[in-house]
Design a protein around this motif. Structure first.
Motif, PDB file in Angstrom:
ATOM      1  N   TYR A 238     -13.598  -0.547  11.294  1.00  0.00           N
ATOM      2  CA  TYR A 238     -12.356  -1.064  11.875  1.00  0.00           C
ATOM      3  C   TYR A 238     -11.269  -1.008  10.807  1.00  0.00           C
ATOM      4  CZ  TYR A 238      -9.251  -4.167  14.527  1.00  0.00           C
ATOM      5  OH  TYR A 238      -8.204  -4.693  15.224  1.00  0.00           O
ATOM      6  N   ALA A 239     -10.301  -0.108  10.979  1.00  0.00           N
ATOM      7  CA  ALA A 239      -9.239   0.056   9.987  1.00  0.00           C
ATOM      8  C   ALA A 239      -7.929   0.390  10.691  1.00  0.00           C
ATOM      9  CB  ALA A 239      -9.611   1.136   8.984  1.00  0.00           C
ATOM     10  N   PRO A 240      -7.276  -0.595  11.307  1.00  0.00           N
ATOM     11  CA  PRO A 240      -6.054  -0.330  12.077  1.00  0.00           C
ATOM     12  C   PRO A 240      -4.884   0.164  11.244  1.00  0.00           C
ATOM     13  CG  PRO A 240      -6.445  -2.696  11.870  1.00  0.00           C
ATOM     14  CD  PRO A 240      -7.665  -2.012  11.361  1.00  0.00           C
ATOM     15  N   LEU A 241      -4.979   0.061   9.920  1.00  0.00           N
ATOM     16  CA  LEU A 241      -3.882   0.500   9.054  1.00  0.00           C
ATOM     17  C   LEU A 241      -3.899   2.009   8.811  1.00  0.00           C
ATOM     18  CD1 LEU A 241      -1.496  -0.291   7.247  1.00  0.00           C
ATOM     19  CD2 LEU A 241      -3.132  -0.842   5.438  1.00  0.00           C
ATOM     20  N   ILE A 242      -5.053   2.663   9.027  1.00  0.00           N
ATOM     21  CA  ILE A 242      -5.180   4.076   8.650  1.00  0.00           C
ATOM     22  C   ILE A 242      -4.219   4.961   9.430  1.00  0.00           C
ATOM     23  CG2 ILE A 242      -6.719   6.072   8.828  1.00  0.00           C
ATOM     24  CD1 ILE A 242      -8.941   4.474   7.750  1.00  0.00           C
ATOM     25  N   TYR A 243      -4.070   4.721  10.725  1.00  0.00           N
ATOM     26  CA  TYR A 243      -3.232   5.599  11.547  1.00  0.00           C
ATOM     27  C   TYR A 243      -1.787   5.646  11.042  1.00  0.00           C
ATOM     28  CZ  TYR A 243      -1.462   7.923  15.754  1.00  0.00           C
ATOM     29  OH  TYR A 243      -0.874   8.811  16.621  1.00  0.00           O
ATOM     30  N   PRO A 244      -1.077   4.495  10.902  1.00  0.00           N
ATOM     31  CA  PRO A 244       0.317   4.586  10.447  1.00  0.00           C
ATOM     32  C   PRO A 244       0.456   5.093   9.018  1.00  0.00           C
ATOM     33  CG  PRO A 244      -0.385   2.294  10.592  1.00  0.00           C
ATOM     34  CD  PRO A 244      -1.458   3.107  11.229  1.00  0.00           C
ATOM     35  N   ILE A 245      -0.519   4.775   8.154  1.00  0.00           N
ATOM     36  CA  ILE A 245      -0.449   5.271   6.777  1.00  0.00           C
ATOM     37  C   ILE A 245      -0.549   6.793   6.760  1.00  0.00           C
ATOM     38  CG2 ILE A 245      -1.751   5.401   4.602  1.00  0.00           C
ATOM     39  CD1 ILE A 245      -0.075   2.952   4.695  1.00  0.00           C
ATOM     40  N   CYS A 246      -1.519   7.340   7.484  1.00  0.00           N
ATOM     41  CA  CYS A 246      -1.651   8.808   7.553  1.00  0.00           C
ATOM     42  C   CYS A 246      -0.408   9.434   8.175  1.00  0.00           C
ATOM     43  CB  CYS A 246      -2.889   9.186   8.347  1.00  0.00           C
ATOM     44  SG  CYS A 246      -4.454   8.848   7.511  1.00  0.00           S
ATOM     45  N   SER A 247       0.154   8.791   9.182  1.00  0.00           N
ATOM     46  CA  SER A 247       1.364   9.310   9.830  1.00  0.00           C
ATOM     47  C   SER A 247       2.509   9.423   8.838  1.00  0.00           C
ATOM     48  CB  SER A 247       1.774   8.401  10.994  1.00  0.00           C
ATOM     49  OG  SER A 247       0.767   8.310  11.959  1.00  0.00           O
ATOM     50  N   LEU A 248       2.711   8.378   8.041  1.00  0.00           N
ATOM     51  CA  LEU A 248       3.796   8.399   7.060  1.00  0.00           C
ATOM     52  C   LEU A 248       3.569   9.478   6.005  1.00  0.00           C
ATOM     53  CD1 LEU A 248       4.315   4.552   6.660  1.00  0.00           C
ATOM     54  CD2 LEU A 248       5.978   6.169   7.581  1.00  0.00           C
ATOM     55  N   PHE A 249       2.333   9.616   5.548  1.00  0.00           N
ATOM     56  CA  PHE A 249       2.035  10.669   4.575  1.00  0.00           C
ATOM     57  C   PHE A 249       2.363  12.044   5.143  1.00  0.00           C
ATOM     58  CE2 PHE A 249      -0.559   7.604   2.122  1.00  0.00           C
ATOM     59  CZ  PHE A 249      -0.229   8.005   0.838  1.00  0.00           C
ATOM     60  N   LEU A 250       2.086  12.263   6.431  1.00  0.00           N
ATOM     61  CA  LEU A 250       2.323  13.575   7.039  1.00  0.00           C
ATOM     62  C   LEU A 250       3.807  13.924   7.107  1.00  0.00           C
ATOM     63  CD1 LEU A 250      -0.404  13.518   9.798  1.00  0.00           C
ATOM     64  CD2 LEU A 250      -0.051  15.406   8.199  1.00  0.00           C
ATOM     65  N   HIS A 251       4.667  12.924   7.072  1.00  0.00           N
ATOM     66  CA  HIS A 251       6.103  13.209   7.054  1.00  0.00           C
ATOM     67  C   HIS A 251       6.539  13.811   5.718  1.00  0.00           C
ATOM     68  CE1 HIS A 251       7.784  11.585  10.809  1.00  0.00           C
ATOM     69  NE2 HIS A 251       6.753  10.757  10.788  1.00  0.00           N
ATOM     70  N   TYR A 252       5.791  13.537   4.664  1.00  0.00           N
ATOM     71  CA  TYR A 252       6.234  13.951   3.327  1.00  0.00           C
ATOM     72  C   TYR A 252       5.310  14.957   2.652  1.00  0.00           C
ATOM     73  CZ  TYR A 252       9.393  10.027   3.924  1.00  0.00           C
ATOM     74  OH  TYR A 252      10.364   9.179   4.406  1.00  0.00           O
ATOM     75  N   TYR A 253       4.106  15.187   3.200  1.00  0.00           N
ATOM     76  CA  TYR A 253       3.150  16.110   2.567  1.00  0.00           C
ATOM     77  C   TYR A 253       2.564  17.049   3.613  1.00  0.00           C
ATOM     78  CZ  TYR A 253       3.566  12.547  -1.019  1.00  0.00           C
ATOM     79  OH  TYR A 253       4.071  11.673  -1.934  1.00  0.00           O
ATOM     80  N   ASP A 254       2.547  18.326   3.286  1.00  0.00           N
ATOM     81  CA  ASP A 254       2.023  19.339   4.205  1.00  0.00           C
ATOM     82  C   ASP A 254       0.521  19.536   4.073  1.00  0.00           C
ATOM     83  OD1 ASP A 254       3.632  20.589   6.144  1.00  0.00           O
ATOM     84  OD2 ASP A 254       4.862  21.489   4.577  1.00  0.00           O
TER      85      ASP A 254
END
Length: 663
Positions: A238-254
């Motif tokens: 159970y890690a509800p934080l993973i989704y938004p963290i990965c989303s933010l990273f994808l905005h800045y890293y390819d």
């Protein structure tokens, strides 16, 4: 046990704020204790004494002097309580204008990555200081790195964002994490061969589903990263934080491998990411206990508005705290929180959540929150009302990002050891309750990558199920309500005036017998005017459309798709009677009978078996009376502030026309 933060923090992060000494004017501090660099005294500069005129004597001296806006008063109140240097009214007004401008600002430079829709590099007067951060990180000066990041107010479009988070997560295991991901990705592509899958996190209660408007390409990358994380880290339940963290990273890293390595760093290092239900259940209790200790006025206001002193009741207001930070706060605030979070750990998320409650209390005090609004409400209704107020505090935040970070930093004597002790205490108290609670397995074919629409006719699971059957390109943005019969009136004039604005839409009908059914419509109702385009048929639409009815046992919708989509069907020989309409009637799914036909000013209708969708009669009786109906506009991109303002003006004009029409 989860320990929030492994950094040495015995000072409680209050080294920038000194208490008033004997004989010293309130609000003033001394600069006698020097720092290593000149700008380290930013928050220690002497603040002027507030004159008596600052009080509103008409209100018995209980409130601040009225400035140019209530927003400025709230900002001033927060700065005073934090002992930050006072700003003039003109500067406060300019700050609020700058906050609004930053929310609306869209730089026109290059995109950071191909994953993002509109996160672009733009000019900023804020210095990068990346070299200074890396040098102090190399020398293991953790506190120095922490202070630099706290005081550097980088906007979302600052060029440092293409490197900062990756560099902060870069340790001796970074390259091995990359290799691990690349190897797992090869196996994933070979085994799945494009077969769609759904990460478990998307079905977890409390998961924050916010991709910050990634493109479809970025969202597909996000799903793949989440699936590989679940494959490589099966211990994470159970890690509800993973989704938004990965989303933010994808905005800045390819590079997917870089993003995985960064997330793996957060998972491997103690004090960053909680990965069990009992930890997240305990976190709300921990936050309440810290508010009680460090923000007693906010705690007292919470008790007063709820009419209860029971912490077991008060904590229910705080259960959405992760959504405040990663669902409702604007992206520029969330990015600054993540800057500090990666440098300091989970502790800064706790600080930020406490700050939201603190700002909420200041807003309620400044606006003299009306207790009469709570009169006659049940306890559950009061809890829901306060949760909505906290959500609105985050989504409508008006203080600057620098003031918000300062608000989080200036919580006096808040130490990592205190958070860890409280967290362990509440985990132990809640462990039996949480572990004995059956983990609900949803019967949801969930493949959407945004928050589902909030209908008053169906629940969240049903909304998710409906959206999951829409084309993947339309599952990225939450649909918006454009028509509701109980609000906008049972009139085809009103219905067409608003429903025609949707290129694609979801229609939900509730009958007077409490039966619920409806349809997803892949084309616009405005096509009813294009008679010249349909010389041979009065019907239009595409095979992406479907109809549904609610299954009472499953408490989920049964979907009936176009028969031409079946593997053994021929689309040319399949009936294609998707949509038809006149000024006083509309039909969905004909052929042998109409799946849905509404007439008589949207008060009555009929439903029969339809050959187009292979659907049975959608309600018990062929003829039905409409109790309520909703039309949800399916979006392909987020509406701009201009679009929303224009819609509001158009709605006012429609209301005025309707009033004149009925008069």
């Amino acid at each position: 046990m989860f320990q929030a933060g492994d950094l040495s923090d015995a000072s409680g992060d209050e080294d920038d704020v000194l208490p008033a000494r004997i004989g010293q004017a309130p609000g003033r501090t001394y600069d006698s204790d020097g720092e290593e660099n000149g700008d380290a005294n930013f928050f220690r500069r002497a603040a002027p004494i507030y004159p008596k005129l600052i009080l509103n004597h008409e209100n018995g001296g209980a409130g601040l002097r009225r400035t140019t806006s209530s927003i400025a008063r709230i900002s001033m109140a927060i700065r005073r309580s934090l002992r930050l240097p006072r700003r003039s009214e003109a500067r406060l007004t300019r700050e609020q204008e700058e906050v609004q401008l930053n929310k609306e600002r869209k730089p026109e430079g290059r995109l950071f990555t191909e994953n993002t829709r509109n996160t672009r590099v733009g000019p900023s007067s804020e210095p990068s200081r990346l070299d200074e951060i890396l040098e102090n990180k190399r020398l293991n000066r953790v506190d120095k790195v922490k202070k630099i990041i706290r005081k550097s107010d980088w906007p979302v479009f600052h060029e440092i964002r293409s490197k900062l988070w990756k560099e902060l997560c870069n340790n001796k295991c970074f390259d091995s994490s990359r290799i691990l991901y690349i190897s797992a990705l090869e196996d994933y592509d070979r085994v799945n061969r494009g077969k769609p899958q759904t990460p478990q996190i998307l079905t977890d209660d409390g998961a924050v589903i916010n991709n910050y408007d990634l493109k479809e390409k970025g969202t597909l990358k996000l799903v793949r990263i989440l699936l590989i994380i679940e494959q490589l880290r099966p211990e994470i339940v159970y890690a509800p934080l993973i989704y938004p963290i990965c989303s933010l990273f994808l905005h800045y890293y390819d590079d997917d491998a870089d993003i995985f390595a960064c997330v793996n760093y957060l998972l491997n290092n103690k004090g960053y990411m909680m990965t069990a239900p009992v930890q997240w259940a305990a976190s709300s209790h921990t936050i309440l206990a810290l508010i009680k200790k460090h923000k007693s006025a906010a705690y007292a206001l919470l008790k007063k508005r709820l009419g209860s002193a029971d912490d077991a009741v008060l904590v229910k207001c705080l259960q959405d705290w992760l959504q405040w930070l990663f669902q409702y706060l604007p992206m520029q605030y969330t990015c600054r929180i993540v800057d500090c979070y990666i440098a300091e750990g989970h502790k800064f998320l706790i600080r930020s959540a406490i700050s939201i409650v603190y700002i909420w209390s200041k807003i309620q005090k400044s606006s003299r929150g009306n207790m009469e609004d709570f009169a006659g409400k049940s306890l559950d209704e009061k809890i829901d009302a306060i949760r909505t107020e906290l959500k609105n505090t985050a989504s409508g935040i008006t203080i600057s990002t620098s003031t918000f970070i300062a608000t989080a930093v200036k919580i006096r004597n808040l130490q990592s050891s205190t958070i860890a002790r409280l967290q362990a205490q509440y985990e132990e108290e809640l462990r039996d309750e949480v572990t004995s609670r059956p983990r609900r397995i949803r019967k949801v074919r969930r493949t959407i990558f945004c928050e589902a629409f909030k209908s008053s006719l169906i629940d969240n699971d049903s909304a998710v199920e409906l959206m999951s059957f829409m084309p993947a390109r339309l599952q990225l943005i939450t649909p918006r309500l454009v028509y509701k019969l109980s609000q906008d009136g049972a009139s085809f004039f009103n219905f067409w005036d608003q429903a025609e604005r949707a290129d694609q839409s979801i229609l939900i009908i509730k009958t007077t017998d409490n039966e619920i059914f409806g349809a997803y419509l892949s084309s616009s109702w405005a096509e009813r005017h294009d008679r010249k385009e349909r010389t041979k048929s009065k019907y239009w639409g595409t095979g992406e459309s479907f109809v549904f009815k609610m299954n009472e046992e499953l408490e989920l919708p049964e979907i009936y798709e176009w028969v031409g989509n079946a593997p053994d069907a021929s689309s040319d020989n399949s009936p294609q009677y998707f949509m038809a309409a006149t000024d006083n009637c509309f039909v969905i799914g004909s052929g042998g009978g109409d799946a849905i036909r509404i007439s008589e000013e949207i008060t009555t209708g009929i439903s029969m078996a339809s050959e187009t969708f292979g659907s049975p009669q959608l309600c018990k009786h062929q003829a039905f009376e409409v109790y309520d109906m909703e039309v949800w506009k399916v979006l392909t991109e987020e509406p701009t502030e201009y679009d929303l303002a224009r819609e509001l003006e158009e709605k006012k004009a429609r209301l005025q026309r309707n009033q004149e029409r009925y008069e």
